[in-house]
Design an enzyme around this catalytic site. Structure first.
Site, PDB file in Angstrom:
ATOM      1  N   GLY A  32       0.689  -1.249   0.002  1.00 50.34           N
ATOM      2  CA  GLY A  32       0.055  -0.092   0.016  1.00 50.34           C
ATOM      3  C   GLY A  32       1.085   1.209  -0.075  1.00 50.34           C
ATOM      4  N   MET A  34       2.324   4.857   2.151  1.00 52.39           N
ATOM      5  CA  MET A  34       2.775   4.928   3.463  1.00 52.39           C
ATOM      6  C   MET A  34       1.757   5.072   4.560  1.00 52.39           C
ATOM      7  SD  MET A  34       5.644   8.209   2.950  1.00 52.39           S
ATOM      8  CE  MET A  34       4.312   9.255   2.130  1.00 52.39           C
ATOM      9  N   SER A  38      -0.698  -3.011   3.858  1.00 57.41           N
ATOM     10  CA  SER A  38      -0.024  -3.772   2.572  1.00 57.41           C
ATOM     11  C   SER A  38      -0.529  -5.195   3.135  1.00 57.41           C
ATOM     12  CB  SER A  38       1.578  -3.746   2.923  1.00 57.41           C
ATOM     13  OG  SER A  38       1.893  -2.471   2.629  1.00 57.41           O
ATOM     14  N   HIS A  57       1.372  -5.778  -8.041  1.00 57.07           N
ATOM     15  CA  HIS A  57       2.410  -5.784  -7.067  1.00 57.07           C
ATOM     16  C   HIS A  57       2.358  -4.596  -6.254  1.00 57.07           C
ATOM     17  CE1 HIS A  57       4.461  -3.041 -10.087  1.00 57.07           C
ATOM     18  NE2 HIS A  57       4.662  -2.442  -9.167  1.00 57.07           N
ATOM     19  N   GLY A  58       1.166  -3.821  -6.418  1.00 57.00           N
ATOM     20  CA  GLY A  58       0.853  -2.649  -5.519  1.00 57.00           C
ATOM     21  C   GLY A  58      -0.371  -2.014  -5.787  1.00 57.00           C
ATOM     22  N   ALA A  59      -0.732  -0.865  -5.331  1.00 51.20           N
ATOM     23  CA  ALA A  59      -2.069  -0.346  -5.436  1.00 51.20           C
ATOM     24  C   ALA A  59      -2.067   0.524  -6.712  1.00 51.20           C
ATOM     25  CB  ALA A  59      -2.392   0.530  -4.184  1.00 51.20           C
ATOM     26  N   LYS A 133      11.905   6.628   2.842  1.00 51.03           N
ATOM     27  CA  LYS A 133      11.736   6.959   1.775  1.00 51.03           C
ATOM     28  C   LYS A 133      13.122   7.598   1.345  1.00 51.03           C
ATOM     29  CE  LYS A 133       9.541   9.166  -1.681  1.00 51.03           C
ATOM     30  NZ  LYS A 133      10.402   8.603  -2.897  1.00 51.03           N
TER      31      LYS A 133
END
Length: 134
Positions: A32, A34, A38, A57-59, A133
């Site tokens: 997901g 920050m 996830s 593999h991600g949103a 980050k």
């Protein structure tokens, strides 16, 4: 075979999965943002025929990095997430604004779609504690 924007999602019993995980299927991590959850999923046998044994593999982004920086203030995001118990470490708050939680699609909806489509089955939902980050 490679499908851009995807992660491997081999189904249970596939010989390329390490023995300790083979009966469950390939672990699939869907990140997901920050400030959102996830997910951990497992590949399915159906995924082979549907999507070359792959899943997302991600949103995925809902807006560009440029638009996110115009919309959010990085310092405010760091403070808001800290109030929720999420620690952000970044060399610059500008980078944090680019990755604002609101700049991404709803990861839960994306995971629900992958699960409903048979690409991978949901196993666990995890919440962020710290985000680094670079």
């Amino acid at each position: 075979m490679h499908r851009k924007g995807a992660t491997r999602a081999l189904g249970p019993g596939h010989p390329d999965i390490p023995e300790p995980l083979r009966s469950a299927g390939q672990p699939v991590l869907i990140g997901g943002s920050m400030g959102t959850a996830s997910y951990i999923l497992a590949g399915t046998k159906e995924s082979e025929a549907l999507a070359f044994s792959s899943a997302c593999h991600g949103a995925g982004r809902a807006m560009s990095r440029h638009q996110a920086m115009k919309t959010w203030n990085g310092r405010q995001i760091v403070d808001d997430l800290a109030a929720r118990g999420i620690v952000i470490r970044s060399p610059a708050v500008r980078g944090v604004a680019e990755e604002a939680p609101g700049a991404y699609k709803d990861v839960s909806a994306v995971v629900d779609a992958a699960d409903a489509a048979g690409l991978a089955r949901k196993v666990a939902r995890v919440e962020p504690l710290i985000c680094v980050k670079g």
